[in-house]
Design an enzyme around this catalytic site. Structure first.
Site, PDB file in Angstrom:
ATOM      1  N   LYS A  69     -39.324  66.629  -7.426  1.00  0.00           N
ATOM      2  CA  LYS A  69     -39.728  67.444  -6.480  1.00  0.00           C
ATOM      3  C   LYS A  69     -40.378  68.487  -6.043  1.00  0.00           C
ATOM      4  O   LYS A  69     -41.091  68.607  -5.222  1.00  0.00           O
ATOM      5  CB  LYS A  69     -38.581  69.141  -6.599  1.00  0.00           C
ATOM      6  CG  LYS A  69     -36.893  67.825  -6.908  1.00  0.00           C
ATOM      7  CD  LYS A  69     -35.770  69.054  -6.936  1.00  0.00           C
ATOM      8  CE  LYS A  69     -34.127  68.076  -6.931  1.00  0.00           C
ATOM      9  NZ  LYS A  69     -33.576  69.025  -7.237  1.00  0.00           N
ATOM     10  N   GLN A 113     -31.297  74.594  -9.891  1.00  0.00           N
ATOM     11  CA  GLN A 113     -31.467  73.375 -10.058  1.00  0.00           C
ATOM     12  C   GLN A 113     -30.266  73.665 -11.223  1.00  0.00           C
ATOM     13  O   GLN A 113     -29.785  74.352 -11.906  1.00  0.00           O
ATOM     14  CB  GLN A 113     -31.971  72.842 -10.748  1.00  0.00           C
ATOM     15  CG  GLN A 113     -32.159  71.753 -11.363  1.00  0.00           C
ATOM     16  CD  GLN A 113     -32.471  70.364  -9.696  1.00  0.00           C
ATOM     17  OE1 GLN A 113     -33.132  70.610  -9.144  1.00  0.00           O
ATOM     18  NE2 GLN A 113     -31.402  69.689 -10.505  1.00  0.00           N
ATOM     19  N   ASP A 136     -30.381  73.772  -0.031  1.00  0.00           N
ATOM     20  CA  ASP A 136     -29.855  73.118  -1.378  1.00  0.00           C
ATOM     21  C   ASP A 136     -28.696  72.644   0.298  1.00  0.00           C
ATOM     22  O   ASP A 136     -27.858  71.816   0.080  1.00  0.00           O
ATOM     23  CB  ASP A 136     -29.703  73.076  -2.318  1.00  0.00           C
ATOM     24  CG  ASP A 136     -29.761  72.118  -3.408  1.00  0.00           C
ATOM     25  OD1 ASP A 136     -30.934  70.616  -2.956  1.00  0.00           O
ATOM     26  OD2 ASP A 136     -30.539  72.394  -3.972  1.00  0.00           O
TER      27      ASP A 136
END
Ligand code: NAD
Length: 323
Positions: A69, A113, A136
């Protein structure tokens, strides 16, 4: 959509081979689009979109996802700030960091994450990300708004958004179709089902306690497989001509492959390709689109915070040729 060749003469005519949906090529186009948008944003505002990534612990797959990412951000001109906390970091430390990032005007998006170490409460940690920085899209408010027709979330989770974008670019119809989603996780299955429902599909969600799975999957025009079980979906479970999206990613040992392993999905590719109308490969299907949509979401976060508005939907699409 191009007509597919049919095997004639048998009791049931069925497609010879599915169309492969090339997630890498689509993601390349989206990355180029984001790069141009980031440059235009910088010219208009003098600002650079910023993404903070937080990794807690040393999970090897998580480390490589975060690195991928960060690399993708760098390629399109998005600044990243990485925070790596030890696996035993307590909730106060994590919430303190999130508080500082929430107040930092150079940070437009925050990504924690997953999975978190078991002593941390996922609900509490994800709920501490400000809505407008939740790139997200996992905050309960964003997930809830996704389920409400006529209301937009700020962000749509990257994997379902990437899948939707692939379906739309491949001109696979959704409205009025029978969609079956395998999996009900916060990351993929649940938001995917909500998204398809919003778009007027008739949606069935299956999970680990669903009996007679094949009877349900065989009804699907659109089959989204996110169960995290390698080889779960066999050819006989798929309706001829269905679009099958394989979200699963698994490393299986392979002494012939570089690194000693290869990647496979939840779908038995060689079987399903003979039955489906369209199919995503693993690797090179959903994964690259997930990363591309994180870039789109981070760009939109910066636009919303600095310029005051941005739609959660990745429009306009890249101005390059369709498939
Ligand atoms: P998860 O473990 O959180 O959820 C799996 C879901 O599948 C659960 O809801 C479970 O009930 C359901 N399930 C399990 N066994 C089943 C079965 N036999 N039949 C039907 N449903 C079953 O996993 P997740 O985070 O949703 O991820 C799923 C898979 O997708 C994993 O392989 C993961 O690595 C992969 N993934 C890929 C991407 C990508 O970008 N390509 C992104 C996220 C996740």
């Amino acid at each position: 959509m191009k007509p597919r060749a049919l095997r004639r003469g048998s009791h049931e005519e069925r497609p010879v081979a599915a169309r492969i949906l090339d997630g890498r090529a689509m993601a390349d186009r989206w990355r180029a689009w984001v790069k141009a948008q980031v440059a235009a944003f910088r010219d208009r505002t003098g600002r650079v979109p910023g993404l903070a990534t937080i990794l807690i612990g040393d999970h090897p797959a998580s480390q490589s996802y975060v690195r991928a990412k960060q690399r993708a951000c760098a390629e399109v001109g998005i600044r990243t700030l990485h925070h790596h906390l030890p696996g035993e970091a307590d909730r106060r430390t994590v919430l303190g960091l999130l508080g500082r990032l929430a107040d930092d005007p150079e940070v437009h998006g925050i990504l924690v994450q997953l999975p978190l170490p078991p002593h941390l409460d996922e609900e509490e940690i994800l709920g501490a990300i400000p809505l407008e920085k939740d790139v997200d899209g996992f905050h309960p408010w964003n997930i809830g708004r996704l389920g409400l027709k006529g209301r937009d979330p700020y962000f749509v989770p990257c994997t379902p958004l990437g899948i939707l974008t692939m379906l739309q670019e491949a001109q696979i119809p959704i409205a009025g179709r029978r969609a079956v989603v395998l999996g009900r996780s916060r990351i993929v299955g649940l938001p995917m089902a909500l998204l398809l429902l919003r778009l007027d599909a008739t949606v069935t969600v299956c999970h680990s306690r669903t009996p007679h799975l094949a009877e349900v999957t065989r009804q699907a025009d659109l089959l989204i497989v996110a169960a995290g079980r390698p080889g779960l979906v066999r050819g006989e479970m798929v309706r001829p001509g269905a679009a099958v999206i394989d979200v699963g990613i698994h490393r299986v040992p392979d002494p012939q492959a570089p690194g000693g392993y290869r990647l496979v999905g939840d779908v038995v590719f060689e079987e399903v390709i003979q039955v489906a109308g369209a199919l995503t490969p693993v690797p090179g299907g959903v994964g690259p689109m997930t990363v591309a949509m994180l870039l789109v979401n981070t760009l939109k976060a910066a636009q919303r915070q600095v310029e005051g508005s941005a739609s959660p939907w990745p429009e306009p699409p890249p101005a390059t040729a369709p498939l």
